[in-house]
Enzyme design. Structure first.
Site, PDB file in Angstrom:
ATOM      1  N   ILE A 225      39.964  22.891  43.273  1.00  0.00           N
ATOM      2  CA  ILE A 225      38.537  22.874  43.568  1.00  0.00           C
ATOM      3  C   ILE A 225      38.189  21.485  44.102  1.00  0.00           C
ATOM      4  O   ILE A 225      39.009  20.563  44.050  1.00  0.00           O
ATOM      5  CB  ILE A 225      37.664  23.188  42.332  1.00  0.00           C
ATOM      6  CG1 ILE A 225      37.882  22.123  41.244  1.00  0.00           C
ATOM      7  CG2 ILE A 225      37.930  24.581  41.813  1.00  0.00           C
ATOM      8  CD1 ILE A 225      36.907  22.221  40.080  1.00  0.00           C
ATOM      9  N   THR A 323      40.301  16.792  45.802  1.00  0.00           N
ATOM     10  CA  THR A 323      40.676  18.013  45.105  1.00  0.00           C
ATOM     11  C   THR A 323      40.963  17.738  43.631  1.00  0.00           C
ATOM     12  O   THR A 323      41.229  16.608  43.239  1.00  0.00           O
ATOM     13  CB  THR A 323      41.932  18.648  45.728  1.00  0.00           C
ATOM     14  OG1 THR A 323      43.052  17.771  45.517  1.00  0.00           O
ATOM     15  CG2 THR A 323      41.747  18.887  47.218  1.00  0.00           C
ATOM     16  N   SER A 324      40.909  18.803  42.842  1.00  0.00           N
ATOM     17  CA  SER A 324      41.227  18.699  41.413  1.00  0.00           C
ATOM     18  C   SER A 324      41.898  19.983  40.962  1.00  0.00           C
ATOM     19  O   SER A 324      41.545  21.074  41.420  1.00  0.00           O
ATOM     20  CB  SER A 324      39.958  18.474  40.591  1.00  0.00           C
ATOM     21  OG  SER A 324      40.243  18.526  39.198  1.00  0.00           O
ATOM     22  N   PRO A 325      42.869  19.879  40.027  1.00  0.00           N
ATOM     23  CA  PRO A 325      43.460  21.078  39.438  1.00  0.00           C
ATOM     24  C   PRO A 325      42.637  21.624  38.272  1.00  0.00           C
ATOM     25  O   PRO A 325      42.967  22.678  37.725  1.00  0.00           O
ATOM     26  CB  PRO A 325      44.820  20.568  38.944  1.00  0.00           C
ATOM     27  CG  PRO A 325      44.522  19.164  38.510  1.00  0.00           C
ATOM     28  CD  PRO A 325      43.496  18.650  39.508  1.00  0.00           C
TER      29      PRO A 325
END
Length: 765
Positions: A225, A323-325
């Site tokens: 995301i 972005t990020s997990p």
């Protein structure tokens, strides 16, 4: 990486640079991972995602393998010290390694021209936070020592990329700023990476064989995301409307297939997601989610006839910047359960309680369950894409070319897209750099989205002045960034951050790989790729051999030299973490685009250009860097004990979902990194003999080390096997035991001696 860098500055101001360096490493600065945040964007976008495989109408659906290339893949262990060394990524000096969850690797991918073998590219994917100036230098020097046949690999065609894992050992970087929290530069940590990379290259080179390259892409919707959507929304509305998502969901795969037997040697993928699934309180070494994905894919291929025995899967980063997990979003961990503030990622008046949530965030395991899940999602998407390539792919066709040069970004004049001339600046970091992100919130009172007079404690302005007060020209150049650390102009005791930057593009037929030294945000990466695609088309670059080959442009990094972030000008003006960490001012992205597009003619088959000047060499600090990390003095067993002796044994029986644990008299694992080996193993009694079924490559087998007495040199090792963490783990009922492999350094000197410890036998029911 910032949290810890501020208190350090205060020490510098008070007691001088040498004392400062030591104090920083002890007390830390603002903890800024290199990443962070996500909330749902208020704007719904409906336009389809635009990839850069060229217009769909111009890409005929093909199944043939295309022309042959010379292909090689190789993999080698780069796991450095797993204990007593700071982990690289979150910049938290208290995050010291205590063991190993999964080994980390270098994966090498070589592509050569079948008719002109001297034309080739070498793309390295390291399970590290990034590429690095000194690491790349060490690899290039090591290639020279391997012999004349390795003279084909050099500065122009070797790309050194990192997966951006935040859970690998640190203390291997060239510049002072990232060395501060790792207490300097550790030779053992550095050599593990360089030597392992060289071994992976050697294996890839020795495996070279004629084969075919094909490329395909898919979308993975549940693995990333945008952690900074407020900044993303600053980009022009008409530009955002061209894309369905505020992060790229596309995974691109390059398949390496041998011509002789049709078996696949490996795959190389690109997909953007931060390596921050493992949280800032994790102290176990791993390759984070991309390391998980790679090992899952490789182990899967070992059981399939389509792959070679030494199949290599590379999961490289793309435009990873924002972005990020932590795909469930960012929430306040203060009991309220509310989402963090959209503009500045705060809860109340601070950011410390704002944290991103991974898919398994309720598991209190330092992010291990979420990391395994995000890695699994990338693996599942990649495997489905791989299987689809039997009927749908694009063969690569055309020559092999590459260029690399250095440019000094401290004062470069480039043409803006509005036609004006603009300049870059000496490297500097803004106040919001110290705020961190939701993957790793900062310390003290810093906040993101800080473009005006900083609201942090005015003490930090004093700290900045003692370190290096930026002059008015520097302030104006970086505006609207309020400068906290003028890192590009601090040269005592050696340079804090790079001003000399790598520019590199690899060409394989119609595939163009932008090798980015910084973390490009989603929109920055899109603009850069699109600019390269348009410029390549204008040059007819990829139509030299076949006019049906529109350019395929991808971006890989962070590579070669770590230059923090690359945000768009609009995102830069918002001054969230990514903008504040864009080193060379608001025109950083413009400079990257202008320079790389202008150098594309060097990728032409028949170039009339003179050889590309190499540019100014960056400084290499490996021989002058400080190191305040403790050395291993000696190891001793407790009184009346011996090394490897079981201190706490296993129970007689366990079930799936249980954790098997045994504790042994241990020794410092820094005595022997056991590269290409293992510290821990689980053995199964099968047909009268013991067979290893788990080792350091398995996520569910954990190795922990604990010093019990520093003066006496005693320590313990705990092995934990999380049975059934993977539902399809292949574990049968039966008898098992655990084995510990250690090495002890004798008191008074002498050679390091190996030993083993074996637990009692237990049954899995």
């Amino acid at each position: 990486m910032a949290r810890s860098h501020i208190a350090a500055a205060l020490a510098v101001a008070c007691v001088g640079i040498l004392t400062t360096f030591h104090l920083i490493s002890q007390f830390g600065l603002p903890n800024v991972g290199f990443f962070h945040f996500r909330q749902s964007s208020p704007e719904a976008t409906v336009a389809p995602h635009q990839a850069f495989l060229g217009p769909a109408a111009s890409r005929p659906a093909v199944t043939q393998d295309g022309p042959m290339y010379l292909l090689g893949t190789g993999k080698a262990d780069i796991t450095g010290p797993v204990v007593e060394i700071n982990l690289m990524g979150y910049a938290d000096p208290s995050q010291i390694g205590t063991g190993l969850r999964q080994r980390i690797y270098s994966r090498a991918f070589i592509v050569g021209d079948i008719d002109n073998p001297e034309e080739r590219t070498l793309y390295l994917v390291l399970d590290t936070q990034s590429g690095d100036t000194a690491v790349r230098y060490g690899i290039l020097e090591g290639l020279k020592e391997l012999g004349p046949e390795y003279g084909l690999y050099g500065k122009n065609n070797v790309a050194v990329t990192g997966t951006h894992s935040h859970s690998g050992p640190g203390a291997w970087l060239n510049y002072l700023l990232p060395q501060i929290t790792s207490k300097g530069f550790d030779e053992q940590s550095y050599r593990a990476i360089v030597d392992g990379a060289l071994l992976s290259i050697k294996r890839a080179h020795e495996a070279l064989a004629p084969g075919y390259l094909t490329v395909a892409e898919t979308e993975i919707h549940d693995a990333n995301i945008n952690r900074s959507p407020y900044a993303y929304l600053a980009n022009p509305k008409e530009e955002r409307a061209r894309y369905q998502h505020d992060v790229d969901k596309t995974m691109t795969m390059l398949r390496f297939r041998k011509a002789e037997d049709g078996k696949d040697m490996g795959v190389l993928t690109w997909f953007p997601v931060h390596g921050t699934s493992m949280l800032g309180n994790n102290t176990l070494i791993s390759g984070d989610n991309k390391g998980v994905a790679a090992i899952l894919f490789e182990k899967d291929m070992q059981s399939l006839a389509e792959g070679t025995e030494d199949f290599v899967a590379g999961f490289s980063q793309a435009n990873v910047g924002d972005t990020s997990p932590n795909v469930l979003g960012a929430y306040c961990e203060d009991g309220s359960g509310e989402e963090c503030n959209f503009e500045d990622s705060t809860c109340g008046n601070g950011n410390k309680m704002c944290h991103g949530r991974g898919p398994m965030f309720r598991q209190k395991d330092q992010g291990a369950s979420s990391c395994l899940e995000i890695g699994r999602r990338q693996y599942v998407g990649a495997k489905a894409l791989y299987l689809s390539m039997t009927t749908k792919n694009v063969p690569l066709k055309g020559p092999i070319r590459s260029f690399h040069t250095y440019r000094d970004f401290s004062n470069m004049t480039v043409k803006h897209r509005n036609g004006s001339l603009v300049s870059t600046c000496p490297a500097a970091l803004g106040y919001s750099f110290a705020a961190g992100t939701t993957d790793g919130p900062g310390a003290f009172d810093f906040k993101q989205n800080d473009t005006g007079a900083p609201d942090a404690n005015p003490l930090w302005s004093i700290v900045r002045g003692f370190l290096h007060e930026p002059n008015e020209t520097q302030k104006a150049c970086h505006a609207p960034k309020p400068i906290l650390l003028d890192v590009g102009e601090i040269e005592r005791p050696y340079l804090w951050s790079p001003n000399i930057v790598d520019l590199q593009i690899l060409r394989i037929g119609q595939l163009l790989i932008i090798v980015s030294p910084g973390e490009a945000t989603t929109m920055a990466g899109r603009r850069w790729k699109e600019s390269i695609s348009h410029a390549a088309s204008a040059l007819s670059l990829t139509s030299e051999a076949d006019d049906q080959n529109p350019p395929i442009v991808i971006l890989g990094g962070p590579a070669n030299t770590y230059t923090h972030y690359i945000a768009t000008e609009e995102e830069y003006n918002i001054q969230r973490y990514e903008g504040a960490s864009t080193l060379y001012g608001p025109n950083t992205l413009t400079a990257y685009i202008n320079l790389t597009t202008s150098l594309l003619p060097y990728l032409q088959t028949q170039s009339e250009n003179k050889p590309l000047p190499p540019g100014p060499d960056p400084p290499i600090h490996t021989n002058i860097s400080f190191n305040f990390n403790p050395k291993v003095r000696f190891d001793r067993p407790p009184l009346l004990k011996k090394f490897g002796q079981v201190l706490q044994d296993v129970k007689p029986a366990y079930h799936h979902s249980d954790t098997v644990t045994a504790t042994f008299v241990g020794a410092n694992p820094r005595n022997n990194l056991r590269l290409e080996g293992t510290f821990a193993a689980v053995e199964h009694l099968s047909h009268g003999s013991w067979k290893t079924v788990r080792d350091d490559t398995d996520w569910d087998l954990v190795f922990r080390w604990r010093r019990t007495n520093t003066v006496l040199g005693t320590s313990e090792v705990e092995l934990s096997w999380e049975v059934g963490r993977d539902e399809d783990d292949g574990i049968e009922r039966g008898l098992y035991r655990m084995r510990y492999f250690g090495d002890q350094k004798p008191f008074g000197g002498g050679e390091v001696e190996a030993f083993e410890g074996v637990s009692g036998v237990f049954r899995i029911e």
